[in-house]
Design a protein around this motif. Structure first.
Motif, short mmCIF file in Angstrom:
data_model
loop_
_atom_site.label_atom_id
_atom_site.label_comp_id
_atom_site.label_asym_id
_atom_site.label_seq_id
_atom_site.Cartn_x
_atom_site.Cartn_y
_atom_site.Cartn_z
N ILE A 1 8.04 57.02 75.86
CA ILE A 1 9.26 56.27 76.19
C ILE A 1 8.88 55.02 76.99
CG2 ILE A 1 11.44 56.29 77.48
CD1 ILE A 1 11.69 59.26 76.83
N ALA A 2 7.93 55.18 77.93
CA ALA A 2 7.47 54.03 78.72
C ALA A 2 6.82 52.98 77.82
CB ALA A 2 6.48 54.50 79.79
N MET A 3 6.03 53.43 76.83
CA MET A 3 5.39 52.50 75.91
C MET A 3 6.42 51.75 75.07
SD MET A 3 2.17 52.33 76.38
CE MET A 3 1.71 51.47 74.87
N SER A 4 7.47 52.46 74.65
CA SER A 4 8.55 51.80 73.90
C SER A 4 9.22 50.74 74.76
CB SER A 4 9.58 52.83 73.44
OG SER A 4 9.09 53.65 72.41
N ALA A 5 9.49 51.08 76.02
CA ALA A 5 10.12 50.13 76.93
C ALA A 5 9.23 48.90 77.14
CB ALA A 5 10.42 50.80 78.27
N LEU A 6 7.91 49.12 77.29
CA LEU A 6 6.98 48.01 77.46
C LEU A 6 6.91 47.13 76.21
CD1 LEU A 6 4.06 49.79 79.37
CD2 LEU A 6 5.62 48.06 80.28
N ALA A 7 6.92 47.77 75.04
CA ALA A 7 6.90 47.00 73.79
C ALA A 7 8.15 46.13 73.67
CB ALA A 7 6.78 47.95 72.59
N LEU A 8 9.29 46.68 74.06
CA LEU A 8 10.54 45.92 73.99
C LEU A 8 10.57 44.80 75.03
CD1 LEU A 8 12.88 48.99 73.45
CD2 LEU A 8 12.40 47.19 71.78
N LEU A 9 10.01 45.08 76.22
CA LEU A 9 9.89 44.02 77.23
C LEU A 9 9.00 42.89 76.72
CD1 LEU A 9 9.53 46.07 80.55
CD2 LEU A 9 11.32 44.38 80.04
N ASN B 1 7.85 37.07 70.62
CA ASN B 1 8.66 37.48 69.48
C ASN B 1 8.41 36.62 68.25
OD1 ASN B 1 10.20 35.14 70.22
ND2 ASN B 1 11.27 36.43 71.71
N GLY B 2 7.21 36.02 68.21
CA GLY B 2 6.82 35.25 67.02
C GLY B 2 6.02 36.11 66.06
N TRP B 3 5.29 35.46 65.19
CA TRP B 3 4.45 36.15 64.21
C TRP B 3 2.99 36.05 64.64
CZ3 TRP B 3 5.66 39.06 60.02
CH2 TRP B 3 4.61 39.42 59.16
N PRO B 4 2.20 37.14 64.65
CA PRO B 4 2.52 38.50 64.18
C PRO B 4 2.93 39.46 65.29
CG PRO B 4 0.16 38.31 64.47
CD PRO B 4 0.74 37.00 64.91
N ALA B 5 3.21 38.91 66.50
CA ALA B 5 3.54 39.79 67.64
C ALA B 5 4.78 40.63 67.35
CB ALA B 5 3.75 38.95 68.90
N TYR B 6 5.79 40.02 66.72
CA TYR B 6 7.05 40.74 66.49
C TYR B 6 6.84 42.01 65.65
CZ TYR B 6 11.74 41.78 64.78
OH TYR B 6 12.90 42.42 64.44
N PRO B 7 6.24 41.92 64.46
CA PRO B 7 6.06 43.16 63.68
C PRO B 7 5.13 44.17 64.34
CG PRO B 7 4.92 41.34 62.63
CD PRO B 7 5.77 40.75 63.69
N LEU B 8 4.09 43.69 65.04
CA LEU B 8 3.18 44.62 65.70
C LEU B 8 3.88 45.41 66.80
CD1 LEU B 8 -0.07 42.44 65.98
CD2 LEU B 8 0.30 44.44 64.51
N LEU B 9 4.66 44.72 67.62
CA LEU B 9 5.39 45.40 68.69
C LEU B 9 6.47 46.31 68.12
CD1 LEU B 9 5.65 42.43 71.22
CD2 LEU B 9 4.33 44.54 71.52
N LEU B 10 7.05 45.90 66.99
CA LEU B 10 8.06 46.73 66.33
C LEU B 10 7.44 48.04 65.85
CD1 LEU B 10 11.11 46.17 65.62
CD2 LEU B 10 10.32 45.73 63.30
N TYR C 1 18.24 37.53 73.39
CA TYR C 1 18.82 38.42 74.39
C TYR C 1 18.88 39.86 73.89
CZ TYR C 1 20.32 34.47 77.30
OH TYR C 1 20.34 33.35 78.10
N ILE C 2 18.81 40.00 72.55
CA ILE C 2 18.78 41.35 71.96
C ILE C 2 17.62 42.15 72.53
CG2 ILE C 2 18.33 42.63 69.82
CD1 ILE C 2 21.12 41.50 69.94
N PHE C 3 16.46 41.52 72.64
CA PHE C 3 15.28 42.21 73.15
C PHE C 3 15.43 42.56 74.63
CE2 PHE C 3 13.56 39.06 69.94
CZ PHE C 3 13.63 39.96 68.88
N LEU C 4 16.08 41.68 75.39
CA LEU C 4 16.31 41.94 76.82
C LEU C 4 17.23 43.13 77.02
CD1 LEU C 4 16.11 41.17 79.81
CD2 LEU C 4 18.00 39.56 79.44
N VAL C 5 18.35 43.14 76.30
CA VAL C 5 19.31 44.24 76.44
C VAL C 5 18.68 45.57 76.03
CG1 VAL C 5 21.51 45.17 75.63
CG2 VAL C 5 21.31 42.73 76.13
N THR C 6 17.94 45.56 74.91
CA THR C 6 17.30 46.78 74.43
C THR C 6 16.26 47.30 75.43
OG1 THR C 6 17.58 45.98 72.17
CG2 THR C 6 16.11 47.85 72.48
#
Length: 395
Positions: A83-91, A97-106, A164-169
């Protein structure tokens, strides 16, 4: 005794709250994945589809790993870690949030989320103060309520700034982590709580007959998910080819959400008052799916698609929450996590395979052939599953 029951009720309440928060957070992300990659990152739809396929496959691995970790007694640590790793990935998505960071973090978020969800489902199954059907009905209800809330709010947030979607999530997942860290206790599971259970029973394997029944139920579930995934992928293109706009297609999912949110508590209420045999419920749900997929063969106007979506949703509301309850009932305590993992794997595999298989069948034949194959597959595996279940129960 009263205080113990109260504490157990509170634990279930926190499990439901966590499920609501996490599903709300993820419903901010998944509807926009394809649009964000195509419109904001300038990537092709095929590449976006490939990213989603990889994410689904990674989630299958995560579901299996999560089940094994729970069975090995390491569920608490790994639940919090993932859960912590998911939160860090979303942070990280807020800033990268560009390419290829976005798909890798997703993909990282999908993998860690699948591990955590499987562990939490196994933890929910360990609560014996409530019927398993009631627990999973309520978990399923909260997950869908989160989807309804998330998809309603996401439009407002996007209108301000899509990032802001990423911030809220990320904020929602931090709250989820705090709830899990302080309220998700593994000390009151059935294995620890019941001192009369011997070590031999804890190490007992699931009987082969039970495994066959679980396999039949989950194989049918897989076929249904392959068909259900067509609604989330190829059906939108098909409806547009018939002159039905995307806005009307999106309204079908509003109907889906409303029926789930209203219907699930009603089913849970009656389950507590007069429980229905698990297998009767799941096969009624499977039968409704067969009717729903058959109706697509004849759907040529919007009204028919509405009817089909209503049928699909009723099948979903009746069958989907009872599947993990059946698996919990048939699996041994020492393999609870493993078989709950297989439930998640069946769903993820169906979502991974469905759009690709559907596209191949449509390209080689037609939409009608796709719908007919869906009906045939679900019907065959439902009959096989019913036969296995009948002979197992008779024995």
């Amino acid at each position: 005794m009263g205080r113990e029951m109260k504490n157990n009720r509170l634990k279930l309440g926190w499990l439901l709250a966590g499920n609501l928060i996490s599903s709300t957070g993820m419903s901010f992300i998944w509807p926009l994945t394809t649009v964000y990659m195509h419109d904001y990152l300038g990537k092709t739809l095929a590449l976006a589809g490939m990213v989603l396929l990889i994410e689904s496959l990674i989630m299958i691995v995560g579901s299996y790993v999560g089940g094994r970790l729970y069975d090995n007694g390491k569920g608490h640590f790994w639940m919090l870690f993932t859960i912590a790793m998911s939160a860090l990935a979303l942070l990280a998505l807020i800033f990268c949030n560009g390419w290829p960071a976005y798909p890798l973090l997703l993909i990282i978020n999908g993998f860690t989320g699948a591990i955590a969800n499987t562990i939490i489902n196994a933890l929910a199954a360990s609560i014996k103060e409530f019927d398993a059907s009631y627990i999973f009905n309520m978990m399923y209800f909260m997950a869908n309520l989160g989807v309804v809330i998330g998809t309603l709010v996401v439009g407002f947030v996007v209108s301000i700034n899509i990032r802001y979607i990423f911030l809220v999530t990320a904020i929602l997942y931090i709250i989820f982590f705090l709830i899990a860290a302080t309220k998700y206790s593994f000390e009151n599971t059935q294995i620890v709580k019941n001192k009369s259970i011997t070590k031999r029973k804890l190490n007992k394997k699931t009987p082969i007959g039970n495994i066959l029944v679980i396999g039949g139920v989950l194989m049918t579930y897989l076929m249904i998910q392959i068909g259900y995934s067509q609604w989330q992928s190829n059906l939108s293109v098909y409806m547009q080819s018939l002159g039905i706009g995307l806005n009307k297609y999106s309204y079908l999912w509003t109907i889906n959400g409303i029926i789930v949110v209203i219907g699930q508590p009603i089913i849970a209420f009656f389950d507590r008052r007069k429980p229905v045999n698990y297998f009767k419920k799941v096969y009624i749900g499977y039968g409704i799916f067969i009717i729903a997929f058959t109706s697509l063969v004849f759907a040529r106007d919007y009204t028919h698609f509405i009817v089909s979506m209503v049928l699909v949703t009723f099948g979903e509301v009746i069958a989907f929450p009872i599947i993990p309850a059946i698996v919990d009932d048939l699996s041994s305590d020492s393999e609870r996590g493993k078989y709950q993992g297989f439930v998640s794997i069946s769903a993820s595999l169906g979502h991974a395979m469905g759009p690709l298989l559907g596209g191949l069948i449509i390209g080689g034949f037609s939409y009608d052939v796709l719908f007919e194959i869906m009906v045939l597959l679900v019907m065959i595996f439902t009959c096989l599953s019913m036969g296995i279940t009948y002979f197992k129960l008779k024995k």
